[in-house]
Enzyme design. Structure first.
Site, mmCIF file in Angstrom:
data_model
loop_
_atom_site.group_PDB
_atom_site.id
_atom_site.type_symbol
_atom_site.label_atom_id
_atom_site.label_comp_id
_atom_site.label_asym_id
_atom_site.label_seq_id
_atom_site.Cartn_x
_atom_site.Cartn_y
_atom_site.Cartn_z
ATOM 1 N N ASP A 35 5.945 4.862 5.279
ATOM 2 C CA ASP A 35 7.072 3.993 5.606
ATOM 3 C C ASP A 35 6.949 2.555 4.476
ATOM 4 O O ASP A 35 7.700 1.825 4.575
ATOM 5 C CB ASP A 35 6.443 3.555 6.525
ATOM 6 C CG ASP A 35 5.091 2.909 7.127
ATOM 7 O OD1 ASP A 35 4.395 3.418 6.360
ATOM 8 O OD2 ASP A 35 5.256 2.298 8.610
ATOM 9 N N HIS A 36 6.640 2.131 3.749
ATOM 10 C CA HIS A 36 6.266 1.569 2.844
ATOM 11 C C HIS A 36 6.268 1.194 1.174
ATOM 12 O O HIS A 36 6.841 0.407 0.973
ATOM 13 C CB HIS A 36 4.648 0.198 2.675
ATOM 14 C CG HIS A 36 4.636 0.071 4.167
ATOM 15 N ND1 HIS A 36 4.198 -1.252 4.479
ATOM 16 C CD2 HIS A 36 3.559 0.696 5.075
ATOM 17 C CE1 HIS A 36 4.283 -1.393 5.656
ATOM 18 N NE2 HIS A 36 3.836 -0.171 6.013
ATOM 19 N N HIS A 81 -7.089 -2.349 5.429
ATOM 20 C CA HIS A 81 -6.328 -1.134 6.955
ATOM 21 C C HIS A 81 -6.922 -0.096 6.360
ATOM 22 O O HIS A 81 -8.315 -0.277 6.033
ATOM 23 C CB HIS A 81 -4.720 -1.360 6.194
ATOM 24 C CG HIS A 81 -3.815 -0.344 6.987
ATOM 25 N ND1 HIS A 81 -3.537 0.153 7.797
ATOM 26 C CD2 HIS A 81 -2.628 0.717 6.446
ATOM 27 C CE1 HIS A 81 -2.873 0.475 8.720
ATOM 28 N NE2 HIS A 81 -2.654 0.744 6.626
ATOM 29 N N HIS A 129 0.918 -1.262 -0.239
ATOM 30 C CA HIS A 129 -0.023 -0.179 -0.102
ATOM 31 C C HIS A 129 0.818 1.203 -0.291
ATOM 32 O O HIS A 129 2.411 1.491 0.004
ATOM 33 C CB HIS A 129 -0.943 0.109 1.432
ATOM 34 C CG HIS A 129 -0.395 -0.007 2.237
ATOM 35 N ND1 HIS A 129 0.581 -1.150 3.228
ATOM 36 C CD2 HIS A 129 -0.270 0.440 3.718
ATOM 37 C CE1 HIS A 129 0.654 -0.620 3.976
ATOM 38 N NE2 HIS A 129 0.626 0.989 4.239
ATOM 39 N N HIS A 182 7.281 -5.105 11.309
ATOM 40 C CA HIS A 182 6.955 -3.349 11.464
ATOM 41 C C HIS A 182 6.338 -2.715 12.920
ATOM 42 O O HIS A 182 5.390 -2.802 13.199
ATOM 43 C CB HIS A 182 5.855 -3.773 10.693
ATOM 44 C CG HIS A 182 5.042 -2.861 10.138
ATOM 45 N ND1 HIS A 182 3.843 -1.372 11.056
ATOM 46 C CD2 HIS A 182 5.459 -1.526 9.164
ATOM 47 C CE1 HIS A 182 3.352 -0.821 10.917
ATOM 48 N NE2 HIS A 182 4.266 -0.484 8.987
ATOM 49 N N HIS A 234 0.479 3.880 1.612
ATOM 50 C CA HIS A 234 1.949 4.663 3.600
ATOM 51 C C HIS A 234 3.670 4.762 2.692
ATOM 52 O O HIS A 234 3.615 4.028 2.846
ATOM 53 C CB HIS A 234 1.122 3.852 4.396
ATOM 54 C CG HIS A 234 -0.319 4.776 5.099
ATOM 55 N ND1 HIS A 234 -1.162 3.544 5.764
ATOM 56 C CD2 HIS A 234 -1.050 5.852 4.527
ATOM 57 C CE1 HIS A 234 -2.217 4.222 5.472
ATOM 58 N NE2 HIS A 234 -2.331 5.454 5.295
ATOM 59 N N ASP A 275 0.582 -4.097 7.137
ATOM 60 C CA ASP A 275 -0.622 -3.751 7.581
ATOM 61 C C ASP A 275 -2.091 -3.402 7.703
ATOM 62 O O ASP A 275 -2.688 -3.407 5.520
ATOM 63 C CB ASP A 275 -0.964 -2.211 7.030
ATOM 64 C CG ASP A 275 0.621 -1.401 7.391
ATOM 65 O OD1 ASP A 275 1.507 -1.824 7.829
ATOM 66 O OD2 ASP A 275 1.296 -0.213 7.462
#
Length: 304
Positions: free
Chosen positions: A67-68, A141, A63, A266, A65, A208
């Protein structure tokens, strides 16, 4: 010699810390290198891990976000800088196509790499090859998020003693494996006579999400499950609010799905004692548990 291992590049969550980079996980699977969720700094982490960009064959984003995915520009540019000779396929939720386009063109560079985008618009198998089948499932999520599952086809394990007893040697072994039967010295030999079934290996990647049916579908029978455990149970309400799992929930998934090795990752930066994650997951799951740390390697367990 084939290699099947997880190279952990980053294990943090929304904010990196002194000891945990943003996410990043490279699955080395024979000739394939699947890079999952390259967060900020992934390009440099690959250098620390001693892994060249040429090892990457697929980029799999769960996805969008930060941090990914904030490491996507650096990875794409490194593929071109190093003139990676093979095509690299990028998988991501189709709802994030605009974000991927922005990341791909984040700044000026000479794009030499053959990067092929394959957005995910439905559940199921998204790629096949010698490695087996790569599939995706929708997770629960706050934005569109997918989990990934790689399954090797079932095969056969040849039995040396049985081969010798039936006089099957050299190139005839390959022919027997391919055709299922062979005549040796006037006698018909079947593949079943000299081999036993060999279950294909399975890898699952779950980031997530709240607990949902897809988590269990992805993890079912996995030899190696990489799963987020952002929170401990004392913050279970926060986990539900922000669409994440606790270590105990990750352990429950592993136990119910017959996982062999559980990799927790994570982690929220609010926790300083990583052993607490293993202890909490261990109350639910009695198998092998790895609390991931940056730059560690986790082998796919040997075949049963």
């Amino acid at each position: 010699m084939s290699v099947r291992e997880l190279v952990v590049l980053g294990t943090g969550s929304q904010a990196p810390s002194r000891t945990r980079n943003h996410n990043g996980y490279l699955l080395r699977w024979d000739g394939e290198g699947l890079l999952f969720d390259p967060g900020e700094g992934t390009q440099r982490q690959l250098i620390f891990a001693g892994v060249p960009a040429t090892a990457i064959t697929r980029i799999c984003v769960t996805h969008f976000h930060g941090d990914h995915c904030l490491g996507v520009p650096g990875i794409i540019q490194r593929l071109s800088l190093d003139r990676v000779p093979h095509p690299v396929v990028a998988h991501y939720p189709v709802a994030g196509a605009e974000y991927f386009a922005r990341l791909r063109g984040a700044c000026a560079f000479a794009e030499h790499a053959d990067l092929r985008e394959h957005p995910i618009d439905r559940e199921g198998v998204i790629a096949t090859g010698e490695f087996g089948e790569l599939s995706a499932r929708w997770l629960d999520h706050r934005i569109d998020t997918v989990g990934y599952r790689l399954v090797e086809p079932d095969g056969r394990r040849m039995l040396p003693d049985a081969l010798a007893a039936h006089g099957v040697t050299g190139p005839d072994i390959g022919r027997l494996r391919r055709d299922g039967a062979l005549t040796v010295g006037g006698r018909r030999v079947l593949l079943d006579d000299v081999s036993v079934p060999r279950r294909g290996q399975c890898f699952a990647f779950v980031m997530d999400t709240r607990l949902c049916d897809a988590v269990f579908t992805l993890a079912d029978g996995a030899d190696l499950l990489v799963i987020e455990s952002t929170f401990l149970s004392e913050h279970v309400d926060l986990a539900a609010e922000y669409g994440h799992l606790t270590a105990a929930q990750a352990g429950r998934v592993a136990a119910e799905c017959g996982v062999r090795t559980l990799v927790l990752t994570h982690f929220s930066q609010r926790y300083t004692d990583a052993d607490r994650f293993a202890a909490e997951a261990g109350e639910e799951f009695g198998g092998d548990i790895v609390v991931a740390a940056d730059l560690t390697r986790v082998p796919v367990p040997p075949r049963r």
